[in-house]
Structure formats: structure tokens, C-alpha cells
Design a protein around this motif. Structure first.
Motif, PDB file in Angstrom:
ATOM      1  N   ILE A  77      97.564 -67.771  52.727  1.00 31.80           N
ATOM      2  CA  ILE A  77      96.567 -67.713  53.819  1.00 31.80           C
ATOM      3  C   ILE A  77      96.976 -69.091  54.683  1.00 31.80           C
ATOM      4  O   ILE A  77      97.273 -70.241  54.353  1.00 31.80           O
ATOM      5  CB  ILE A  77      95.085 -68.265  53.504  1.00 31.80           C
ATOM      6  CG1 ILE A  77      94.669 -67.065  52.524  1.00 31.80           C
ATOM      7  CG2 ILE A  77      94.277 -68.462  54.627  1.00 31.80           C
ATOM      8  CD1 ILE A  77      93.501 -67.308  51.864  1.00 31.80           C
ATOM      9  N   GLU A  94      96.127 -70.863  58.171  1.00 32.01           N
ATOM     10  CA  GLU A  94      95.201 -71.182  59.492  1.00 32.01           C
ATOM     11  C   GLU A  94      95.635 -71.737  60.468  1.00 32.01           C
ATOM     12  O   GLU A  94      96.359 -72.754  60.404  1.00 32.01           O
ATOM     13  CB  GLU A  94      93.930 -72.049  58.504  1.00 32.01           C
ATOM     14  CG  GLU A  94      92.784 -72.023  59.439  1.00 32.01           C
ATOM     15  CD  GLU A  94      91.839 -72.727  58.800  1.00 32.01           C
ATOM     16  OE1 GLU A  94      91.400 -73.885  59.208  1.00 32.01           O
ATOM     17  OE2 GLU A  94      91.207 -72.242  57.731  1.00 32.01           O
ATOM     18  N   ARG A  98      92.769 -66.869  61.059  1.00 30.93           N
ATOM     19  CA  ARG A  98      93.670 -66.964  59.655  1.00 30.93           C
ATOM     20  C   ARG A  98      94.568 -65.981  59.490  1.00 30.93           C
ATOM     21  O   ARG A  98      94.315 -64.552  59.991  1.00 30.93           O
ATOM     22  CB  ARG A  98      92.775 -66.991  58.373  1.00 30.93           C
ATOM     23  CG  ARG A  98      92.148 -68.131  58.109  1.00 30.93           C
ATOM     24  CD  ARG A  98      91.067 -67.939  56.958  1.00 30.93           C
ATOM     25  NE  ARG A  98      90.491 -69.194  56.459  1.00 30.93           N
ATOM     26  CZ  ARG A  98      90.098 -69.338  55.435  1.00 30.93           C
ATOM     27  NH1 ARG A  98      89.802 -68.507  54.702  1.00 30.93           N
ATOM     28  NH2 ARG A  98      89.383 -70.596  55.038  1.00 30.93           N
TER      29      ARG A  98
END
Length: 114
Positions: free
Chosen positions: A44, A46, A6
Motif C-alpha cells: 500500500i 499512500e 492510496r
């Protein structure tokens, strides 16, 4: 199942959506994000591998993002990008140091009561 990595994107404008963040990532990196989320001015992203995440940090850090590119808005902001593990290490060091101080204070206050 492969381990994912991440990336944390800080200082996002309030108007930035997950679509804006995904487009921002696609514009500057070859890595395709697996998952994208935005909450409270922080994003965020990923990735499938740590290598992709590191590439994203290098490519995106200190760049300008323009939310709502389809609109007539001309507002943009410079963002900071870090690997999630780096952020955890820094916060855990700060937390452990402050806990040790509070124990010392409690011990000193007990000695004063006697």
C-alpha cells in the motif's frame, strides 16, 4: 487536511520490504509517497493527492520490482498496481450480487418445507 489517495501493489515477492517498495516508487515516479506498507504479498502506497496516485499507477503497473537490491539476489517479479477506490468498487459489486442469490435460495427452501 488534504485528502490522501492510496495505491495497491499486488503480486509482490515475499521478500519485498516497505523500503524496497518505496525505492521502487521513487525510481519510476516524481511523486513522493507519504506512507508505504507491505503485508502478505501486497503493498500500500499512500500519496498526498489523487493525481500523484494516478501517476504512480501509470508508471508502476506491470513493472518489475527487485527486492533486496543491496544483496546479491537477482530475483525480480512483475507487479500489478491499482488505485484503492477501483478495487473497492469491484469487490462491492461482487458482494452485492452474491447476497441477492443467497436470499433467493433461502426463500426457495422455505417454500419447499411447506
Amino acid at each position: 487536511m488534504p485528502r490522501t489517495a492510496r495505491v495497491i501493489v499486488k503480486d509482490l515477492p515475499r521478500r519485498a520490504s516497505w523500503q524496497d517498495l518505496k525505492d521502487f516508487c521513487k525510481e519510476y515516479t516524481r511523486a513522493f509517497p507519504r506512507k508505504v506498507d507491505v503485508r502478505d504479498g501486497e503493498g500500500i502506497i499512500e500519496f498526498d493527492s489523487e493525481r500523484d496516485a494516478e501517476e504512480a499507477v501509470e508508471a508502476l503497473d506491470d513493472r518489475r520490482i527487485r527486492p533486496g537490491r543491496g544483496s546479491t539476489a537477482d530475483y525480480d517479479a512483475k507487479v500489478r498496481v491499482v488505485l484503492e477506490d477501483d478495487r473497492r468498487k469491484r469487490s462491492s459489486r461482487r458482494g452485492s450480487r452474491s447476497r441477492s442469490r443467497s436470499r433467493d435460495r433461502r426463500a426457495n427452501s422455505r417454500d419447499r418445507r411447506r
